[in-house]
Design a protein around this motif. Structure first.
Motif, PDB file in Angstrom:
ATOM      1  N   GLY A  19      28.498  22.026 -12.495  1.00  0.00           N
ATOM      2  CA  GLY A  19      27.212  22.070 -13.192  1.00  0.00           C
ATOM      3  C   GLY A  19      27.388  22.180 -14.693  1.00  0.00           C
ATOM      4  O   GLY A  19      26.730  21.484 -15.476  1.00  0.00           O
ATOM      5  N   GLY A  39      22.060  22.311 -13.353  1.00  0.00           N
ATOM      6  CA  GLY A  39      21.611  23.145 -12.239  1.00  0.00           C
ATOM      7  C   GLY A  39      21.400  22.338 -10.972  1.00  0.00           C
ATOM      8  O   GLY A  39      21.725  22.796  -9.865  1.00  0.00           O
ATOM      9  N   ARG A  40      20.885  21.133 -11.122  1.00  0.00           N
ATOM     10  CA  ARG A  40      20.657  20.273  -9.936  1.00  0.00           C
ATOM     11  C   ARG A  40      21.980  19.937  -9.247  1.00  0.00           C
ATOM     12  O   ARG A  40      22.081  19.988  -8.027  1.00  0.00           O
ATOM     13  CB  ARG A  40      19.959  18.978 -10.365  1.00  0.00           C
ATOM     14  CG  ARG A  40      18.463  19.128 -10.500  1.00  0.00           C
ATOM     15  CD  ARG A  40      17.802  17.767 -10.648  1.00  0.00           C
ATOM     16  NE  ARG A  40      16.418  17.948 -11.066  1.00  0.00           N
ATOM     17  CZ  ARG A  40      15.799  17.215 -11.960  1.00  0.00           C
ATOM     18  NH1 ARG A  40      16.421  16.221 -12.546  1.00  0.00           N
ATOM     19  NH2 ARG A  40      14.540  17.449 -12.268  1.00  0.00           N
ATOM     20  N   LEU A  43      23.342  23.073  -7.461  1.00  0.00           N
ATOM     21  CA  LEU A  43      22.607  23.403  -6.228  1.00  0.00           C
ATOM     22  C   LEU A  43      22.891  22.396  -5.113  1.00  0.00           C
ATOM     23  O   LEU A  43      22.862  22.741  -3.933  1.00  0.00           O
ATOM     24  CB  LEU A  43      21.100  23.466  -6.507  1.00  0.00           C
ATOM     25  CG  LEU A  43      20.625  24.737  -7.208  1.00  0.00           C
ATOM     26  CD1 LEU A  43      19.159  24.606  -7.626  1.00  0.00           C
ATOM     27  CD2 LEU A  43      20.797  25.964  -6.313  1.00  0.00           C
ATOM     28  N   ALA A  96      16.497  24.631 -10.660  1.00  0.00           N
ATOM     29  CA  ALA A  96      17.714  24.076 -11.274  1.00  0.00           C
ATOM     30  C   ALA A  96      18.002  24.731 -12.621  1.00  0.00           C
ATOM     31  O   ALA A  96      19.132  25.126 -12.908  1.00  0.00           O
ATOM     32  CB  ALA A  96      17.582  22.559 -11.428  1.00  0.00           C
ATOM     33  N   THR A  99      19.074  28.409 -12.121  1.00  0.00           N
ATOM     34  CA  THR A  99      20.459  28.480 -11.625  1.00  0.00           C
ATOM     35  C   THR A  99      21.439  28.264 -12.775  1.00  0.00           C
ATOM     36  O   THR A  99      22.429  28.993 -12.924  1.00  0.00           O
ATOM     37  CB  THR A  99      20.680  27.415 -10.528  1.00  0.00           C
ATOM     38  OG1 THR A  99      19.745  27.647  -9.471  1.00  0.00           O
ATOM     39  CG2 THR A  99      22.088  27.472  -9.974  1.00  0.00           C
ATOM     40  N   SER A 100      21.151  27.278 -13.598  1.00  0.00           N
ATOM     41  CA  SER A 100      22.004  26.958 -14.735  1.00  0.00           C
ATOM     42  C   SER A 100      22.110  28.157 -15.677  1.00  0.00           C
ATOM     43  O   SER A 100      23.195  28.502 -16.151  1.00  0.00           O
ATOM     44  CB  SER A 100      21.404  25.761 -15.468  1.00  0.00           C
ATOM     45  OG  SER A 100      22.347  25.104 -16.227  1.00  0.00           O
TER      46      SER A 100
END
Length: 412
Positions: A19, A39-40, A43, A96, A99-100
Motif C-alpha cells: 500500500g 489503502g485500496r 485492503l 481505504a 487504513t492508509s
C-alpha cells in the motif's frame, strides 16, 4: 499500550508495504496524496487490515455532515497531551483512506479518525472505538447520500449496543435519535444553526416543537436530552459547571461548537478541558480551510462550504460588507452532481457584498443569486474574479472540488 507488541501478521505487513509503495508511486506521478489508492491495494491483500491496525490503538471516530475534518484535527491536538496520535488529517475518510492513515502510525497510542457518514457503522465494527463523536446530520450530496433520516437510522442500528462512549450533540434531533441506541452517551449542547432537516420527529414522524433552544415531539415525547457539556458563548461548560475559555485561531461559532465536542472527547481519555483547549489553539488552518493566502497582490481567505448547513455557518463568519466575496460551485462526483441544494441556501445574507461567481456550475449559482436579488458578476476563472474585486480582503467560498481547484491555483 500501543507499540509493545506487533499485531501484524506477515500477510498484513505485506499489505502495508504494498500500500505504501503504491501511494508513493501515485504521489510521484502527481496524482494526489496516494492514500486512497494505497489503502485500496492494502485492503485487497488483507481484508482484515483495518481491524488489525486498530487493535493496539485507543480509537476515536468522528462523523457528521459538517465539521468532521476540523473536529478530528482539534481532538488529535488535544490527545497529543496524552501520547502519540495517528490521524487521517487530510480527510480521506472512507475505509481505504483510513487504513492508509493507520498504517503510517506504528508508534501511536491514539487513532483519531474522521469517518464518512455512510461508513460509520462498518468502520466502528472494524476498529472497536473507545469513543465516537457525532456532531450533526443535514442534507448533503442529494444524489448519493439519500435522505438524512436514513443515515440516522443506519447510525442507530450500527451503534446499538456499542461499547464506545458516544459524545453526541443534543441540539440535533437526528443525532440524538441515532445515538440513543447506545448505552453510554455523553450529551453536548453544541448548538444547531441549520434546522431545516429536523422539523419532523425522527422517531415517529410527528411535528417537532422548537421553543427557544429546546426541542421535543408533541406526539411521542421524544425530546432533547439534558447536556453535561455545553458551549456557552466563548466558553465550554464542563460537567462540574466550570467554564473554560475557548481560544481558537479558527473563526466562527461552528468552530467553538467543534471545540466543545472535542473537549468532551478529550476528557474521556483523561485530558482535562484546560489542557485540551489550550492545545487546540495551535490549529491555524485545516487542509487549507480558513487559510489566508496572497494571490495577485491580494489577501484571499479560503472557506469551504459543501451544503446548506455549511454555507449558513460560513456566511456568519465572513467580513462585513462591503468585503468582496467570490463564490465557486462544482458538481463533480465528490461534490454530488445534484445542485438543487443551492435553493436551500439563504443568499440574501450576502446583501451589500460585491459578489463574483466562478466554477463549473456558475450559471446554476447565478440563477439562484438572481432570484435572491443579489448583485453579482459571472467570471471565467479565479484570476479574472480577483482582478474585478474592489479593495479589501476577499472571502472565497467554494464547495469541495471547487475548493481543491482554488488551492491548486493559488499554490496552497
Amino acid at each position: 499500550m500501543a507499540g509493545n507488541s506487533d499485531p501484524l501478521t506477515p500477510r498484513a505487513k505485506l499489505a502495508v508495504t504494498a500500500g505504501k509503495a503504491v501511494a508513493a508511486a501515485s504521489r510521484a506521478a502527481g496524482r494526489g496524496s496516494g492514500s486512497v489508492i494505497g489503502g485500496r491495494v492494502a485492503l485487497k491483500l488483507d481484508p482484515d487490515l483495518l481491524a488489525r491496525l486498530a487493535q493496539n490503538l485507543d480509537v476515536v471516530l468522528v462523523s457528521a455532515t459538517n465539521g468532521k475534518t476540523t473536529t478530528t484535527r482539534l481532538i488529535a491536538e488535544a490527545l497529543r497531551a496524552a501520547g502519540p496520535v495517528v490521524s487521517n488529517a487530510l480527510g480521506a475518510n472512507m475505509p481505504a483512506g483510513i487504513t492508509s492513515a493507520l498504517a503510517g502510525g506504528s508508534d501511536a497510542k491514539f487513532g483519531v479518525i474522521e469517518v464518512d457518514e455512510k461508513y460509520l457503522a462498518g468502520v466502528a465494527r472494524d476498529t472497536s472505538p473507545k469513543c465516537i463523536a457525532l456532531l450533526n446530520l443535514s442534507r448533503d450530496q442529494l444524489d448519493r447520500a439519500a435522505e438524512t433520516r436514513m443515515l440516522a437510522e443506519n447510525w442507530r442500528e450500527g451503534l446499538a449496543g456499542s461499547k464506545a462512549v458516544v459524545v453526541a450533540n443534543c441540539d440535533d434531533p437526528l443525532v440524538v435519535w441515532a445515538a440513543s441506541s447506545s448505552p453510554n452517551v455523553i450529551w453536548v449542547a453544541a448548538g444547531q444553526m441549520w434546522k431545516d432537516d429536523a422539523w419532523s420527529c425522527p422517531s415517529c414522524g410527528g411535528v417537532m416543537q422548537r421553543p427557544g433552544d429546546d426541542w421535543f415531539c408533541g406526539e411521542c415525547g421524544f425530546r432533547r436530552p439534558t447536556p453535561t457539556w455545553a458551549l456557552s458563548g466563548d466558553h465550554v461548560l464542563d460537567p462540574h459547571g466550570s467554564a473554560w475559555p475557548i481560544h481558537l485561531q479558527l473563526p466562527g461559532r461552528a468552530n467553538k461548537a467543534n471545540a466543545a465536542s472535542s473537549a468532551a472527547v478529550a476528557a474521556v481519555f483523561g485530558v482535562p478541558p484546560q489542557v485540551a483547549l489550550e492545545r487546540m489553539y495551535q490549529v491555524q488552518a485545516v487542509a487549507g480551510r480558513y487559510d489566508v493566502v496572497q494571490f495577485q497582490n491580494r489577501d484571499l481567505r479560503l472557506l469551504l462550504a459543501k451544503n446548506p448547513a455549511g454555507w449558513l455557518e460560513t456566511f456568519s463568519l465572513i467580513d462585513p460588507p462591503p468585503a468582496p466575496v467570490i463564490l465557486s460551485v462544482n458538481a463533480r462526483g465528490a461534490d454530488g452532481t445534484d445542485t438543487s441544494w443551492l435553493w436551500d441556501v439563504d443568499y440574501t445574507r450576502l446583501t451589500g457584498h460585491p459578489i463574483f461567481v466562478i466554477g463549473d456550475r456558475k450559471l446554476d449559482l447565478a440563477v439562484r443569486l438572481e432570484v435572491a436579488n443579489q448583485h453579482f458578476q459571472v467570471c471565467d476563472n479565479l484570476d479574472q474574479a480577483v482582478q474585478m474585486c474592489p479593495p479589501g480582503r476577499i472571502e472565497v467560498i467554494a464547495n469541495y472540488t471547487a475548493f481543491q481547484d482554488l488551492r491548486r491555483r493559488v499554490g496552497n
